[in-house]
Design an enzyme around this catalytic site. Structure first.
Site, PDB file in Angstrom:
ATOM      1  N   LYS A  38     -45.392   2.118   9.983  1.00 33.03           N
ATOM      2  CA  LYS A  38     -45.868   0.735   9.821  1.00 33.03           C
ATOM      3  C   LYS A  38     -47.334   0.727   9.423  1.00 33.03           C
ATOM      4  O   LYS A  38     -48.118   1.555   9.902  1.00 33.03           O
ATOM      5  CB  LYS A  38     -45.676  -0.067  11.111  1.00 33.03           C
ATOM      6  CG  LYS A  38     -46.085  -1.541  10.981  1.00 33.03           C
ATOM      7  CD  LYS A  38     -45.719  -2.329  12.226  1.00 33.03           C
ATOM      8  CE  LYS A  38     -46.649  -2.027  13.383  1.00 33.03           C
ATOM      9  NZ  LYS A  38     -48.020  -2.615  13.160  1.00 33.03           N
ATOM     10  N   GLU A  79     -46.852  -4.927   7.013  1.00 30.10           N
ATOM     11  CA  GLU A  79     -47.214  -6.042   7.892  1.00 30.10           C
ATOM     12  C   GLU A  79     -48.462  -6.765   7.362  1.00 30.10           C
ATOM     13  O   GLU A  79     -49.579  -6.494   7.805  1.00 30.10           O
ATOM     14  CB  GLU A  79     -47.466  -5.543   9.319  1.00 30.10           C
ATOM     15  CG  GLU A  79     -47.781  -6.668  10.288  1.00 30.10           C
ATOM     16  CD  GLU A  79     -48.077  -6.164  11.702  1.00 30.10           C
ATOM     17  OE1 GLU A  79     -48.359  -7.002  12.580  1.00 30.10           O
ATOM     18  OE2 GLU A  79     -48.045  -4.937  11.926  1.00 30.10           O
ATOM     19  N   LYS A 121     -42.618  -6.962   8.129  1.00 27.56           N
ATOM     20  CA  LYS A 121     -43.008  -7.570   9.404  1.00 27.56           C
ATOM     21  C   LYS A 121     -44.041  -8.629   9.076  1.00 27.56           C
ATOM     22  O   LYS A 121     -45.126  -8.310   8.582  1.00 27.56           O
ATOM     23  CB  LYS A 121     -43.579  -6.530  10.371  1.00 27.56           C
ATOM     24  CG  LYS A 121     -44.020  -7.151  11.704  1.00 27.56           C
ATOM     25  CD  LYS A 121     -44.444  -6.098  12.712  1.00 27.56           C
ATOM     26  CE  LYS A 121     -44.876  -6.753  14.023  1.00 27.56           C
ATOM     27  NZ  LYS A 121     -45.222  -5.757  15.074  1.00 27.56           N
TER      28      LYS A 121
END
Length: 301
Positions: A38, A79, A121
């Protein structure tokens, strides 16, 4: 990633570092068993910000990271978080969130990243934390889904939401309102930290005697968000037990195979064996031949 730094000549805006040496690190992580990664970017809404500089810089960093992950056979989660902090309206949040995602997916395409092997995300489109008019769940759902439909490829396998400082119940209510919508091209779920952990931490307070109650609080919050992913959460459920069983130790981390609930929480059933237990096996052979004076053919199955 390696955290955020100030963008030169862009006061109040940041970009995430960590691209240098990333490919080598990813190769090492893969050998250690890593299959997902991530990278977080932060977008602040304020007076005259975010600028194109900020959106462009973070979009290209996210895309380069995603490309490096896929090259290393690791699934990237991107994200681009639009922060909740501020007095901005939900209309302004929608505008910025759409701009951030448009820039991100343009860069994703430019760097040849496969959306089929990518997870987003994202933050929800909500009113700024200090804005006196806080939009309700239906408006949050409508605006968030409108932005996602405009920007996120249908080929992408899923979208997860961050809570971003929302209250526990608000994050759940907003997710449920979105998941209840029909004909979405991707599944929606949650990737909360504070909105999932806060009730348990506030109950536990570091006291051994509060462990069971804290586990119960965590289980309840997880159950509420599980319902929200299906669009089935209702406010009245917050006051109901999340299980028909009152003893939390029966349903959380129970490793006693003799317990009647063990198999409900340990998914180790050999389904192949169960399916074949009462089955019959037949061996069939089919052969087809034919043709003409030019060519003949034969097919065996």
């Amino acid at each position: 990633d390696k955290g955020t730094v100030e963008i030169p000549l862009a006061p109040g805006e940041k970009v995430t570092e960590g691209l240098d040496g990333l490919s080598k690190r990813l190769d090492e992580y893969f050998k250690m068993g890593c299959r997902f990664a991530k990278w977080r970017a932060v977008i602040t809404i304020g007076k005259n910000i975010p600028t194109h500089t900020c959106l462009y810089a973070n979009a290209h960093v996210l895309a380069r990271y995603a490309a490096a992950c896929q090259a290393a056979s690791i699934v990237p989660m991107i994200e681009p978080e639009v922060l909740l902090d501020g007095e901005h309206s939900i209309e302004r949040c929608e505008e910025v969130t759409e701009a951030a995602l448009r820039a991100t997916y343009a860069a994703i395409a430019a760097y040849n990243v496969f959306p089929e092997f990518l997870i987003l995300k994202t933050s929800m489109v909500v009113s700024g934390k200090d804005n006196p008019r806080q939009a309700g769940p239906d408006e949050v759902a409508e605006r968030t889904l409108r932005v996602l439909r405009r920007t996120v490829p249908a080929a992408q396998p899923g979208i997860v939401f961050l809570s971003g400082g929302q209250s526990d119940e608000s994050a759940t209510a907003h997710l449920s309102a979105m998941a209840a919508s029909k004909n979405l091209p991707w599944p929606l779920t949650f990737s909360y930290s504070r909105a999932l952990q806060n009730p348990a931490l506030n109950t536990w307070r570091g006291q051994a005697g509060n462990v069971a109650a804290a586990q119960k609080a965590f289980h309840h919050r997880a159950h509420m968000n599980s319902l929200a992913c299906q669009g089935k959460w209702r406010a009245v459920r917050e006051k109901q037990p999340s299980s028909a069983f009152a003893d939390i130790q029966d349903i959380v981390m129970n490793d006693d195979p003799a317990n009647p609930l063990y198999h409900s929480y340990h998914f180790n059933t050999d389904w192949q064996r169960k399916v074949l237990d009462n089955s019959k096996t037949n061996n069939l052979f089919l052969k087809v031949t034919g043709g003409d004076n030019i060519a003949t053919y034969g097919l065996s199955v």
